[in-house]
Design a protein around this motif. Structure first.
Motif, PDB file in Angstrom:
ATOM      1  N   UNK A 174       0.869  -1.178   0.000  1.00 41.88           N
ATOM      2  CA  UNK A 174       0.000   0.000   0.000  1.00 41.88           C
ATOM      3  C   UNK A 174       0.897   1.216   0.000  1.00 41.88           C
ATOM      4  N   UNK A 175       0.347   2.334  -0.408  1.00 40.53           N
ATOM      5  CA  UNK A 175       1.099   3.595  -0.399  1.00 40.53           C
ATOM      6  C   UNK A 175       0.906   4.217   0.979  1.00 40.53           C
ATOM      7  N   UNK A 176       1.850   3.890   1.871  1.00 40.39           N
ATOM      8  CA  UNK A 176       1.713   4.287   3.275  1.00 40.39           C
ATOM      9  C   UNK A 176       2.121   5.754   3.450  1.00 40.39           C
ATOM     10  N   UNK A 177       1.283   6.529   4.151  1.00 37.93           N
ATOM     11  CA  UNK A 177       1.601   7.948   4.384  1.00 37.93           C
ATOM     12  C   UNK A 177       1.897   8.249   5.846  1.00 37.93           C
ATOM     13  N   UNK A 178       1.562   7.320   6.741  1.00 33.15           N
ATOM     14  CA  UNK A 178       1.853   7.487   8.168  1.00 33.15           C
ATOM     15  C   UNK A 178       1.849   6.108   8.812  1.00 33.15           C
ATOM     16  N   UNK A 179       2.726   5.934   9.802  1.00 32.88           N
ATOM     17  CA  UNK A 179       2.711   4.679  10.550  1.00 32.88           C
ATOM     18  C   UNK A 179       3.353   4.883  11.906  1.00 32.88           C
ATOM     19  N   UNK A 180       2.766   4.304  12.943  1.00 35.15           N
ATOM     20  CA  UNK A 180       3.478   4.149  14.208  1.00 35.15           C
ATOM     21  C   UNK A 180       3.262   2.705  14.666  1.00 35.15           C
ATOM     22  N   UNK A 181       3.533   2.389  15.933  1.00 36.71           N
ATOM     23  CA  UNK A 181       3.448   0.978  16.328  1.00 36.71           C
ATOM     24  C   UNK A 181       2.022   0.423  16.271  1.00 36.71           C
ATOM     25  N   UNK A 182       1.005   1.282  16.436  1.00 41.77           N
ATOM     26  CA  UNK A 182      -0.380   0.778  16.515  1.00 41.77           C
ATOM     27  C   UNK A 182      -1.308   1.180  15.379  1.00 41.77           C
ATOM     28  N   UNK A 183      -0.924   2.195  14.602  1.00 45.22           N
ATOM     29  CA  UNK A 183      -1.839   2.719  13.580  1.00 45.22           C
ATOM     30  C   UNK A 183      -1.096   2.909  12.266  1.00 45.22           C
ATOM     31  N   UNK A 184      -1.837   2.854  11.169  1.00 43.05           N
ATOM     32  CA  UNK A 184      -1.211   3.042   9.864  1.00 43.05           C
ATOM     33  C   UNK A 184      -2.225   3.709   8.930  1.00 43.05           C
ATOM     34  N   UNK A 185      -1.717   4.567   8.062  1.00 53.50           N
ATOM     35  CA  UNK A 185      -2.585   5.267   7.105  1.00 53.50           C
ATOM     36  C   UNK A 185      -1.987   5.112   5.715  1.00 53.50           C
ATOM     37  N   UNK A 186      -2.849   4.913   4.727  1.00 50.99           N
ATOM     38  CA  UNK A 186      -2.386   4.661   3.357  1.00 50.99           C
ATOM     39  C   UNK A 186      -3.427   5.206   2.383  1.00 50.99           C
ATOM     40  N   UNK A 187      -3.016   5.317   1.110  1.00 50.57           N
ATOM     41  CA  UNK A 187      -3.938   5.847   0.111  1.00 50.57           C
ATOM     42  C   UNK A 187      -4.945   4.781  -0.313  1.00 50.57           C
ATOM     43  N   UNK A 188      -6.184   5.204  -0.475  1.00 50.30           N
ATOM     44  CA  UNK A 188      -7.240   4.307  -0.958  1.00 50.30           C
ATOM     45  C   UNK A 188      -6.982   3.989  -2.436  1.00 50.30           C
TER      46      UNK A 188
ATOM     47  N   UNK B  10     -18.203  -0.001  16.550  1.00 53.32           N
ATOM     48  CA  UNK B  10     -18.753  -0.453  17.831  1.00 53.32           C
ATOM     49  C   UNK B  10     -17.846  -1.445  18.542  1.00 53.32           C
ATOM     50  N   UNK B  11     -16.965  -2.097  17.815  1.00 59.45           N
ATOM     51  CA  UNK B  11     -16.161  -3.149  18.451  1.00 59.45           C
ATOM     52  C   UNK B  11     -14.729  -2.717  18.766  1.00 59.45           C
ATOM     53  N   UNK B  12     -14.286  -1.589  18.216  1.00 62.19           N
ATOM     54  CA  UNK B  12     -12.954  -1.086  18.591  1.00 62.19           C
ATOM     55  C   UNK B  12     -13.058  -0.520  20.021  1.00 62.19           C
ATOM     56  N   UNK B  13     -12.120  -0.871  20.912  1.00 63.97           N
ATOM     57  CA  UNK B  13     -12.169  -0.319  22.277  1.00 63.97           C
ATOM     58  C   UNK B  13     -12.105   1.213  22.240  1.00 63.97           C
ATOM     59  N   UNK B  14     -12.848   1.864  23.144  1.00 64.70           N
ATOM     60  CA  UNK B  14     -12.998   3.320  23.045  1.00 64.70           C
ATOM     61  C   UNK B  14     -11.669   4.056  23.195  1.00 64.70           C
ATOM     62  N   UNK B  15     -10.725   3.494  23.978  1.00 58.62           N
ATOM     63  CA  UNK B  15      -9.424   4.171  24.135  1.00 58.62           C
ATOM     64  C   UNK B  15      -8.681   4.171  22.790  1.00 58.62           C
ATOM     65  N   UNK B  16      -8.778   3.056  22.070  1.00 62.34           N
ATOM     66  CA  UNK B  16      -8.096   2.993  20.769  1.00 62.34           C
ATOM     67  C   UNK B  16      -8.799   3.871  19.750  1.00 62.34           C
TER      68      UNK B  16
ATOM     69  N   UNK C 183      -7.580  10.907  17.121  1.00 61.30           N
ATOM     70  CA  UNK C 183      -6.578  11.970  17.265  1.00 61.30           C
ATOM     71  C   UNK C 183      -5.613  11.947  16.075  1.00 61.30           C
ATOM     72  N   UNK C 184      -5.174  10.767  15.706  1.00 64.06           N
ATOM     73  CA  UNK C 184      -4.263  10.626  14.561  1.00 64.06           C
ATOM     74  C   UNK C 184      -4.968  11.055  13.270  1.00 64.06           C
TER      75      UNK C 184
ATOM     76  N   UNK D 180      -7.311   5.381   7.331  1.00 62.22           N
ATOM     77  CA  UNK D 180      -6.566   5.304   8.591  1.00 62.22           C
ATOM     78  C   UNK D 180      -7.107   4.127   9.396  1.00 62.22           C
ATOM     79  N   UNK D 181      -6.216   3.244   9.826  1.00 61.93           N
ATOM     80  CA  UNK D 181      -6.677   2.027  10.529  1.00 61.93           C
ATOM     81  C   UNK D 181      -5.830   1.739  11.785  1.00 61.93           C
ATOM     82  N   UNK D 182      -6.446   1.015  12.731  1.00 60.07           N
ATOM     83  CA  UNK D 182      -5.629   0.422  13.795  1.00 60.07           C
ATOM     84  C   UNK D 182      -4.976  -0.832  13.215  1.00 60.07           C
ATOM     85  N   UNK D 183      -3.743  -1.144  13.642  1.00 55.30           N
ATOM     86  CA  UNK D 183      -3.108  -2.361  13.122  1.00 55.30           C
ATOM     87  C   UNK D 183      -3.817  -3.615  13.631  1.00 55.30           C
ATOM     88  N   UNK D 184      -4.401  -3.505  14.813  1.00 57.60           N
ATOM     89  CA  UNK D 184      -5.195  -4.618  15.351  1.00 57.60           C
ATOM     90  C   UNK D 184      -6.537  -4.672  14.637  1.00 57.60           C
TER      91      UNK D 184
END
Ligand code: AMP
Ligand code: ZN
Length: 143
Positions: free
Chosen positions: A15-29, A50-56, A62-63, A40-44
């Motif tokens: 994928x054409x990645x534009x941002x990444x850290x240990x838990x999240x990654x963003x790429x072009x559609x 409704x099923x992603x934990x609210x802290x994540x 924020x990202x 923008x997605x969580x790596x998990x």
């Protein structure tokens, strides 16, 4: 599990990645609505909003806020849509929770769902249904 976004997160799919850290990654559609359309997605893997934990969800949001500013500046966009489709009926096609950042320009295209009209009797009855459901979780929201 067969999930293209998990594959992108684990680098087993490109994928054409534009941002990444240990838990999240963003790429072009790959099927952009406008150039620079970013996902923008969580790596998990979580299926949806409704099923992603609210802290994540809070961290991901924020990202996404930060990335939306970057996309807007980089593409000289006039605005942007933040979209999250949840469920087949809502147009979700990849069942790994994600936000879309879609750059927008004056008069580029019209994107508004149809609207319905309530009659006076209906407004309170729909509000009642929702308030009843909300009341079951109020402790969670205020706690
Ligand atoms: P949704 O339809 O809201 O579930 O959004 C899924 C998005 O993922 C769609 O806009 C697709 O174009 C995009 N998509 C699917 N596969 C890929 C991929 N391999 N790389 C980048 N974007 C993808
Ligand atoms: Zn996944």
């Amino acid at each position: 599990m067969d999930c293209i976004f998990c594959d992108i997160a684990s680098k087993t799919a490109e994928a054409e990645i534009v941002f990444e850290n240990d838990k999240y990654i963003a790429f072009l559609d790959i099927n952009p609505i406008n150039y620079g359309h970013t996902v923008v997605i969580p790596k998990t893997h979580y299926d949806n909003f409704l099923t992603i934990p609210s802290e994540e969800l809070a961290e991901l949001t924020k990202i996404t806020q930060y990335l939306a500013g970057a996309v807007k500046r980089a593409l000289k966009a006039d605005g942007f849509n933040i979209v999250s489709n949840n469920g087949l009926s809502a147009g979700q096609s990849v069942f790994h929770f994600h936000y879309h950042i879609i750059p927008r320009y004056e008069n580029d295209f019209f994107m508004k769902p149809r609207t319905l009209e309530y009659n006076d009797m209906e407004i309170p009855s729909y509000a009642e249904k929702i308030k009843e459901a909300v009341s079951k979780y109020e402790g969670l929201l205020n706690g």
